[in-house]
Design a protein around this motif. Structure first.
Motif: not given
Length: 121
Positions: A59-68
């Motif tokens: 349950g993470l957005l692509r942007e959140e994954k990109g921010e670590g």
């Protein structure tokens, strides 16, 4: 090896176990609720290292994954990790409440046993 910041606590995390369960096995409580990657209560920032997920799309957005950002309840360590998780609690550092004995709260004395029932004559 996993290090929690800012506390500096460290624990081992087997490759087949979620970071949440590995932390709990070592007396460290990370925030959590669902344990299946949907509620996001356990969200933490991955400072360094690499994880893989037990599920296809946590349950993470692509942007959140990109921010670590990661979800420790469904993430497994693939390298040594440093996680930013200021809400973690070390069960061994929690102060024992007043009146506690051996790490558990003192219980009131047990009532005396009931008398044995009498047979009817």
């Amino acid at each position: 090896m996993v290090e929690l910041q800012p506390q500096g606590w460290r624990f081992d995390a087997p490759a087949d176990q979620s970071l949440l369960l590995a932390a709990l096995d070592h007396g460290l409580r990370l925030p959590h609720s669902c344990r299946n990657g949907t509620c996001r209560a356990c969200i933490a920032r991955l400072v360094s290292g690499r994880v893989e997920y037990l599920i296809d799309w946590p349950g993470l957005l692509r942007e959140e994954k990109g921010e670590g950002w990661i979800l420790p309840c469904v993430a497994c360590a693939r390298t040594d990790l440093v996680l930013d998780q200021p809400q973690a609690i070390n069960f061994f550092d929690v102060p024992v409440p007043p009146g506690a004995v051996g790490g558990t709260a003192a219980l009131p004395p047990s009532p005396p046993p009931s008398p044995a029932p009498r047979e009817r004559e």
